[in-house]
Design a protein around this motif. Structure first.
Motif, PDB file in Angstrom:
ATOM      1  N   THR A   1       0.834  -1.193   0.000  1.00 29.08           N
ATOM      2  CA  THR A   1       0.000   0.000   0.000  1.00 29.08           C
ATOM      3  C   THR A   1       0.868   1.240   0.000  1.00 29.08           C
ATOM      4  N   ARG A   2       0.560   2.148  -0.888  1.00 33.38           N
ATOM      5  CA  ARG A   2       1.302   3.393  -0.929  1.00 33.38           C
ATOM      6  C   ARG A   2       0.791   4.340   0.150  1.00 33.38           C
ATOM      7  N   VAL A   3       1.692   4.789   0.993  1.00 36.58           N
ATOM      8  CA  VAL A   3       1.333   5.750   2.031  1.00 36.58           C
ATOM      9  C   VAL A   3       1.702   7.143   1.529  1.00 36.58           C
ATOM     10  N   PRO A   4       0.749   8.071   1.557  1.00 42.59           N
ATOM     11  CA  PRO A   4       1.047   9.415   1.050  1.00 42.59           C
ATOM     12  C   PRO A   4       2.261  10.013   1.729  1.00 42.59           C
ATOM     13  N   LYS A   5       3.072  10.704   0.934  1.00 36.33           N
ATOM     14  CA  LYS A   5       4.251  11.333   1.499  1.00 36.33           C
ATOM     15  C   LYS A   5       3.844  12.486   2.398  1.00 36.33           C
ATOM     16  N   GLY A   6       4.577  12.677   3.466  1.00 28.02           N
ATOM     17  CA  GLY A   6       4.274  13.756   4.390  1.00 28.02           C
ATOM     18  C   GLY A   6       5.190  13.668   5.591  1.00 28.02           C
ATOM     19  N   PRO A   7       4.912  14.460   6.626  1.00 22.25           N
ATOM     20  CA  PRO A   7       5.752  14.435   7.825  1.00 22.25           C
ATOM     21  C   PRO A   7       5.799  13.040   8.444  1.00 22.25           C
ATOM     22  N   GLN A   8       6.950  12.690   8.992  1.00 20.82           N
ATOM     23  CA  GLN A   8       7.099  11.392   9.624  1.00 20.82           C
ATOM     24  C   GLN A   8       6.501  11.424  11.029  1.00 20.82           C
ATOM     25  N   ASN A   9       5.804  10.366  11.360  1.00 20.90           N
ATOM     26  CA  ASN A   9       5.116  10.235  12.638  1.00 20.90           C
ATOM     27  C   ASN A   9       6.042   9.535  13.635  1.00 20.90           C
ATOM     28  N   VAL A  10       6.209  10.108  14.837  1.00 17.80           N
ATOM     29  CA  VAL A  10       7.138   9.506  15.803  1.00 17.80           C
ATOM     30  C   VAL A  10       6.694   8.126  16.267  1.00 17.80           C
ATOM     31  N   ARG A  11       5.441   7.760  16.030  1.00 22.06           N
ATOM     32  CA  ARG A  11       5.014   6.415  16.400  1.00 22.06           C
ATOM     33  C   ARG A  11       5.808   5.348  15.643  1.00 22.06           C
ATOM     34  N   THR A  12       6.343   5.717  14.477  1.00 22.03           N
ATOM     35  CA  THR A  12       7.150   4.756  13.730  1.00 22.03           C
ATOM     36  C   THR A  12       8.484   4.484  14.414  1.00 22.03           C
ATOM     37  N   LEU A  13       8.835   5.287  15.418  1.00 23.19           N
ATOM     38  CA  LEU A  13      10.079   5.075  16.169  1.00 23.19           C
ATOM     39  C   LEU A  13       9.872   4.146  17.368  1.00 23.19           C
ATOM     40  N   LEU A  14       8.633   3.777  17.649  1.00 22.00           N
ATOM     41  CA  LEU A  14       8.359   2.886  18.775  1.00 22.00           C
ATOM     42  C   LEU A  14       8.570   1.446  18.329  1.00 22.00           C
ATOM     43  N   THR A  15       9.839   1.092  18.184  1.00 16.83           N
ATOM     44  CA  THR A  15      10.240  -0.237  17.736  1.00 16.83           C
ATOM     45  C   THR A  15      11.315  -0.777  18.671  1.00 16.83           C
ATOM     46  N   THR A  16      11.599  -2.060  18.547  1.00 14.08           N
ATOM     47  CA  THR A  16      12.653  -2.657  19.372  1.00 14.08           C
ATOM     48  C   THR A  16      14.003  -2.026  19.066  1.00 14.08           C
ATOM     49  N   GLU A  17      14.221  -1.656  17.796  1.00 12.79           N
ATOM     50  CA  GLU A  17      15.503  -1.090  17.397  1.00 12.79           C
ATOM     51  C   GLU A  17      15.755   0.267  18.036  1.00 12.79           C
ATOM     52  N   GLN A  18      14.695   1.021  18.315  1.00 16.99           N
ATOM     53  CA  GLN A  18      14.849   2.373  18.870  1.00 16.99           C
ATOM     54  C   GLN A  18      14.806   2.396  20.398  1.00 16.99           C
ATOM     55  N   HIS A  19      14.721   1.230  21.023  1.00 17.44           N
ATOM     56  CA  HIS A  19      14.749   1.169  22.486  1.00 17.44           C
ATOM     57  C   HIS A  19      16.145   1.553  22.975  1.00 17.44           C
ATOM     58  N   SER A  20      16.221   2.565  23.815  1.00 17.04           N
ATOM     59  CA  SER A  20      17.512   3.085  24.263  1.00 17.04           C
ATOM     60  C   SER A  20      18.332   2.020  24.991  1.00 17.04           C
ATOM     61  N   LYS A  21      19.599   1.943  24.644  1.00 19.48           N
ATOM     62  CA  LYS A  21      20.504   1.019  25.325  1.00 19.48           C
ATOM     63  C   LYS A  21      20.836   1.501  26.724  1.00 19.48           C
ATOM     64  N   HIS A  22      20.482   2.731  27.017  1.00 19.04           N
ATOM     65  CA  HIS A  22      20.771   3.304  28.334  1.00 19.04           C
ATOM     66  C   HIS A  22      19.521   3.366  29.209  1.00 19.04           C
ATOM     67  N   ASP A  23      18.535   2.534  28.885  1.00 20.55           N
ATOM     68  CA  ASP A  23      17.310   2.458  29.688  1.00 20.55           C
ATOM     69  C   ASP A  23      17.632   1.725  30.993  1.00 20.55           C
ATOM     70  N   HIS A  24      17.499   2.436  32.123  1.00 16.14           N
ATOM     71  CA  HIS A  24      17.831   1.847  33.430  1.00 16.14           C
ATOM     72  C   HIS A  24      16.584   1.533  34.256  1.00 16.14           C
ATOM     73  N   SER A  25      15.428   1.442  33.600  1.00 15.10           N
ATOM     74  CA  SER A  25      14.179   1.215  34.324  1.00 15.10           C
ATOM     75  C   SER A  25      14.085  -0.181  34.907  1.00 15.10           C
ATOM     76  N   GLY A  26      14.774  -1.143  34.287  1.00 17.27           N
ATOM     77  CA  GLY A  26      14.674  -2.521  34.752  1.00 17.27           C
ATOM     78  C   GLY A  26      13.456  -3.254  34.219  1.00 17.27           C
ATOM     79  N   VAL A  27      12.660  -2.602  33.369  1.00 20.51           N
ATOM     80  CA  VAL A  27      11.471  -3.240  32.809  1.00 20.51           C
ATOM     81  C   VAL A  27      11.896  -4.204  31.703  1.00 20.51           C
ATOM     82  N   ARG A  28      11.377  -5.423  31.760  1.00 18.39           N
ATOM     83  CA  ARG A  28      11.689  -6.407  30.733  1.00 18.39           C
ATOM     84  C   ARG A  28      10.857  -6.122  29.490  1.00 18.39           C
TER      85      ARG A  28
END
Length: 276
Positions: A106-133
């Motif tokens: 599906t073609r998604v119309p071009k436009g501003p990028q939504n920060v929800r696309t950053l909520l991925t495993t790859e973008q999880h900070s390596k410096h997260d000290h919360s202790g949450v699994r």
């Protein structure tokens, strides 16, 4: 008449993992899905968090100490890059392919990028000290309620916890946010007098705020702006009053939760002791 089915029409091999867990735990389908999504289920020794995974003869086990009582809703803190939307708008929905036809991208119309696309495993900070699994289910059903300018960077909150969401919506008028405003040139306290006059002018009906010069040099100065409530455009308006050119705008604190050293574009969990 040829009754044979094509390869694409054959039933999928095996059964859904959630169905196998229903049998092992004698539980409902939703409970089985929760056990899987919570990381309590292993297939041939490896944790699997997809209820739709199909299994045949694999060895499926459930953690002996698995309990649905302690499953918690999480809150995520994300460092939004400038030039991204703040995530209050949903991601565009993909149109499902017609039954019997191959899926077409599906073609998604071009436009501003939504920060929800950053909520991925790859973008999880390596410096997260919360202790949450980390669980994949933590990236689903996330609400956001405190807007941030498109041109700004900084702290944006996403939550699954209805109590956090209710506080951010109902009590926002009393929650202070702090922003760093980078402006061009060296700014002295005297340069802020037009802003101070506007603050005292009741006709303007400006919100209560505090603004000060944090640091200054001939090329660039940093202003600190603290204001209760969500007031999009306030920083731009105040800088226009003082004839200041904004170079960058960043939200570093929301209530008692600080952005800290969270990398731009990355997210972390809200720690147990943190409160907005």
């Amino acid at each position: 008449m040829n009754s044979s089915k094509s390869v694409g029409d054959r039933p999928a091999e095996g059964e859904r993992l959630s169905k196998r867990i229903m049998q092992l735990r004698d539980c409902s389908r939703r409970e089985a899905e929760q056990y899987i999504e919570a990381g309590f289920v292993r297939v041939d020794g490896a944790v699997v968090q997809e209820p739709s995974r199909r299994v045949t003869t694999q060895h499926v086990t459930v953690d002996a100490h698995a309990s649905l009582l302690n499953l918690m809703s999480v809150t995520l803190i994300l460092n939004k890059p400038a030039g991204w939307t703040d995530g209050l708008e949903p991601l565009p929905m993909k149109k499902p392919a017609p039954v019997g036809r191959a899926a077409v991208p599906t073609r998604v119309p071009k436009g501003p990028q939504n920060v929800r696309t950053l909520l991925t495993t790859e973008q999880h900070s390596k410096h997260d000290h919360s202790g949450v699994r980390f669980l994949k289910s933590h990236l689903a059903k996330l609400d956001a309620s405190v807007p941030l300018e498109y041109e700004a960077s900084g702290l944006v909150a996403f939550t699954q916890d209805f109590r956090v969401q209710r506080k951010l919506m109902e009590d926002m008028a009393f929650i202070e946010q702090e922003l760093i405003v980078d402006v061009r040139g060296e700014v002295t306290p005297d340069a802020l007098r037009p802003i101070e006059r506007a603050m005292r002018d009741e006709r303007l009906r400006l919100p209560d705020f505090k603004i000060s010069v944090g640091s200054a040099n001939p090329e660039r100065s940093k202003l600190r702006l603290a204001v209760k409530g969500s007031h999009l455009g306030l920083a731009v308006y105040l800088c226009e009053l003082a004839g200041l050119e904004i170079l960058a705008l960043r939200r570093i604190r929301l209530g008692r939760v600080s952005l800290g050293d969270l990398e731009e574009g990355a997210w972390r969990y809200l720690s147990e002791g943190e409160r907005f």
